[in-house]
Design an enzyme around this catalytic site. Structure first.
Site, short mmCIF file in Angstrom:
data_model
loop_
_atom_site.label_atom_id
_atom_site.label_comp_id
_atom_site.label_asym_id
_atom_site.label_seq_id
_atom_site.Cartn_x
_atom_site.Cartn_y
_atom_site.Cartn_z
CD GLU A 84 -1.77 2.31 1.81
OE1 GLU A 84 -1.40 3.27 1.09
OE2 GLU A 84 -1.90 2.39 3.03
CB CYS A 115 -1.70 6.86 1.55
SG CYS A 115 0.00 6.59 2.04
#
Length: 463
Positions: free
Chosen positions: A234, A268
């Site tokens: 990720e 993020c």
């Protein structure tokens, strides 16, 4: 980078830590292998008992661990408490649901007979020792969202945490130990990034998961690929936030502020690029910029603070470079664009909205990891989707519309791991989380996440 707790609100180094020596790393790898041999055969009821106990302890520790996180990486303490509560929720969710998520699957009888079997099932079995390389921005949540499903599946964990959150990293090992997990089920490795490759190449490590930067993901994936080991990545994100003509503009603008500055903008999945239809652009711009201006920047330990300091001095310098490059190229700062004058110490940066951004500017393609938003005006949905996809990332996306045709078009065409309508992107243990393109691969959370580090085993019985 030294392994140290440095208060980003003051720049003061509070504690330094020695990296583990090679012989201690080897001992811990052996301990993990030994623990896995037993943990993998424990039943779901026992694993759930242990995880629920860890959740209870974390709930009791919330105030203390929240202050630790705030001290190490600067998030407002109220956000740190919310992060701890989210971890408790995820632990309890996996303790409750893991057995059902990993239940044997029974193929259709027609396919069983066609394969020549009298019966067949698919059984999910753990892989073994999993190395987790985790970032500092959500120092508790990023670890728990991996550890809870991994432990419930019967795997064991080695944590290589970011070097600026060592106290949080050590707390996590202590938490699982106090909960009653056998030594070796969850271990923190205080090591630098240069030591990761040797650990990942060790035969006792079966797989790895990483949340972090694109270069870090590329490095881990390269080593794991060479060793033919499973990885889940990720990585970064530059999520679009589309506001279309039918949107509730007031709600969209209010949510946009929160979506951009959550975790001091260091997330993020924070919305970063605000793409607004010309019909509602002026109204959205006025409300959004006003909301960003009204945020309270200050001491992250204060309950009144909305935005604290960035986690590292280098992180602020990187953000300043992006903003200065844009301003130098003709972008307009509608607010912010500089360090706040009120904070003379610490690594603070003012909430910022940039307009008139062009593709030639670095911030158009690079992730801005801090409270900086870019604002774009588009003529129609085609242009909005094209601009939203004009990024190397594809983690998540947000769309504000009340038009069903817009919904279907965005679900079909937006290149992202998630599409959130009329709300901001958030992760939940029951929903898969992850991205496409340079945002990584694989999924965390939900049944998809717990099965990432399982061996889907076909069990076939002849007639």
């Amino acid at each position: 980078m030294p392994i140290a707790t440095v208060d980003p609100a003051t720049g003061e180094t509070l504690e330094t830590f020695e990296a583990l020596p090679a012989d201690e790393i080897q001992r811990r790898l052996a301990t993990a292998e030994s623990a896995y041999a037993r943990h993998r055969t424990s039943g779901f009821a026992e694993r759930a008992r242990l995880l629920n106990r860890a959740a209870d302890l974390l709930a009791d520790d919330t105030a203390d661990i929240a202050r630790t996180m705030t001290t190490e990486m600067g998030k407002p303490v109220k956000a740190a408490r919310a992060e701890a509560a989210k971890c408790v929720k995820a632990m309890r969710w996996y303790a409750e649901h893991a057995e059902a998520l990993l239940a044997d699957e029974h193929p259709a009888q027609k396919d069983v007979r066609d394969s020549g079997a009298s019966r067949a099932i698919v059984r999910y079995r753990p892989l073994g020792v999993v190395l987790a390389v985790m970032p500092w921005n959500f120092p508790l949540w990023q670890v728990v969202r991996f550890a809870a499903p991994a432990l419930m599946a019967g795997n064991v964990a080695l944590l290589k945490h970011a070097s600026n959150v060592p106290r949080t990293a050590l707390y996590l090992q202590d938490l699982f130990t106090r909960a009653g997990y056998e030594e070796g089920c969850f271990q923190t490795l205080l090591i630098g990034s240069g030591a990761v490759e040797d650990v990942l190449r060790d035969r006792r490590v079966a797989a790895a998961t990483l949340t972090g930067s694109e270069p870090a993901g590329r490095s881990v994936a390269s080593v794991a690929g060479d060793e033919i080991k499973k990885t889940v990545l990720e990585l970064g994100g530059s999520d679009p936030f589309l506001v279309l003509p039918s949107a509730d503009v007031e709600r969209a603008a209010t949510t946009a502020v929160t979506a951009r500055v959550q975790n001091n903008g260091q997330s993020c999945i924070a919305a970063k690029r605000f793409i607004v239809h010309a019909d509602v652009y002026d109204a959205f711009r006025e409300r959004f910029v006003a909301g960003m201006r009204e945020l309270t920047v200050g001491d992250p330990m204060s309950e009144d603070t909305d935005v604290g300091p960035l986690a590292t001095e280098q992180g602020r310098a990187d953000l300043e470079e992006l903003v200065d490059d844009a301003l130098g190229g003709g972008a307009t700062a509608l607010c912010g664009g500089q360090r706040p004058k009120e904070q003379e110490r610490g690594w603070y940066y003012s909430p910022t909205v940039l307009a008139d951004v062009t593709p030639q500017m670095r911030i158009h393609r690079e992730e801005a990891f801090g409270p900086v938003a870019t604002l774009y005006r588009v003529a129609d949905l085609d242009e909005a989707v094209e601009l939203a996809n004009d990024t190397p990332f594809g983690l998540s996306s947000n769309v504000w519309t009340r038009d069903d045709a817009d919904v279907e078009r965005c679900v079909r065409d937006l290149q992202a791991g998630g599409v959130f309508f009329n709300g901001m992107t958030a992760s939940h243990p029951g929903l898969p989380f992850g991205g496409v393109k340079r945002s990584g691969y694989g999924r965390e959370l939900s049944g998809h996440g717990i099965r990432e580090f399982c061996n889907a085993t076909t069990v076939w019985h002849g007639a």
